[in-house]
Enzyme design. Sequence first.
Site, PDB file in Angstrom:
ATOM      1  N   GLY A  39       1.372 -13.814  22.488  1.00 22.39           N
ATOM      2  CA  GLY A  39       2.044 -14.840  23.055  1.00 22.39           C
ATOM      3  C   GLY A  39       1.538 -16.116  23.054  1.00 22.39           C
ATOM      4  N   CYS A  40       2.207 -17.079  24.043  1.00 19.91           N
ATOM      5  CA  CYS A  40       1.856 -18.137  24.143  1.00 19.91           C
ATOM      6  C   CYS A  40       0.417 -18.968  24.453  1.00 19.91           C
ATOM      7  CB  CYS A  40       2.982 -18.991  24.711  1.00 19.91           C
ATOM      8  SG  CYS A  40       4.427 -19.033  24.252  1.00 19.91           S
ATOM      9  N   PHE A  41      -0.430 -18.111  25.056  1.00 20.52           N
ATOM     10  CA  PHE A  41      -1.701 -18.513  25.433  1.00 20.52           C
ATOM     11  C   PHE A  41      -2.701 -18.180  24.408  1.00 20.52           C
ATOM     12  CE2 PHE A  41      -1.381 -13.845  26.746  1.00 20.52           C
ATOM     13  CZ  PHE A  41      -2.648 -13.410  26.080  1.00 20.52           C
TER      14      PHE A  41
END
EC number: 2.3.1.74
Length: 265
Positions: A39-41
């Site tokens: 995901g985005c992290f």
Amino acid sequence: ITHLIVCTTSVDMPGADYQLTKLLGLRPYVKRYMMYQQGCFAGGTVLRLAKDLAENNKGARVLVVCSEVTAVTFRGPSDTHLDSLVGQALFGDGAAALIVGSDPVPEIEKPIFEMVWTAQTIAPDSEGAIDGHLREAGLTFHLLKDVPGIVSKNINKALVEAFEPLGISDYNSIFWIAHPGGPAILDQVEQKLALKPEKMKATREVLSEYGNMSSACVLFILDEMRKKSAQDGLKTTGEGLEWGVLFGFGPGLTIETVVLRSVTI
């Protein structure tokens, strides 16, 4: 290249790390690390892992690749999951790559940024804030309404942990590379920390041009910042400043923090 880190939302066997090794003609014994569904992290995660590998393996050169096809989350509207529309409006596909090492070879290797310190943490009381699930319907995406609030509530603590040892408490005195989860997150972070609008200029530029490309975003922003710094005739790759921060936010809610030091142009 001694090590290869690949991060993607796609799933294949053998993975994209294998495909890249063959495509680029890397040595068959290159040490590969495949990261799926982060995901985005994860733009911060790949840098943290690459930093550890480079520092603990003399002569290591780590190729980092983030390749995200967020279009796999796209589907028709759902009465039960209206939040999915937010992701579909923000997301975009993108890929980026860089090489991480330590002890650069003089006159040959010219670093763009230096990674000084990294950390990862789970924000308190944030379970279920951002979820993705691979199901029969494909990859689904859900988020709570208050994700911007959770991020802005926890960012000051992460900054204090990162910059207090450096004697830095004015966060307008550093350059910013923040994962552009969406305009609402950036707005609340700016408000919480009283940041000047120009601090998020590179971040907002990438969001506007390419959308939220998950893990690849912060690598795009690094490139945008160093190119713009050179074009504007500034002294360093970090908008003329010495110190900076890179933030990744994503499922968990997980926060990745990387303290960066710019390089003289």
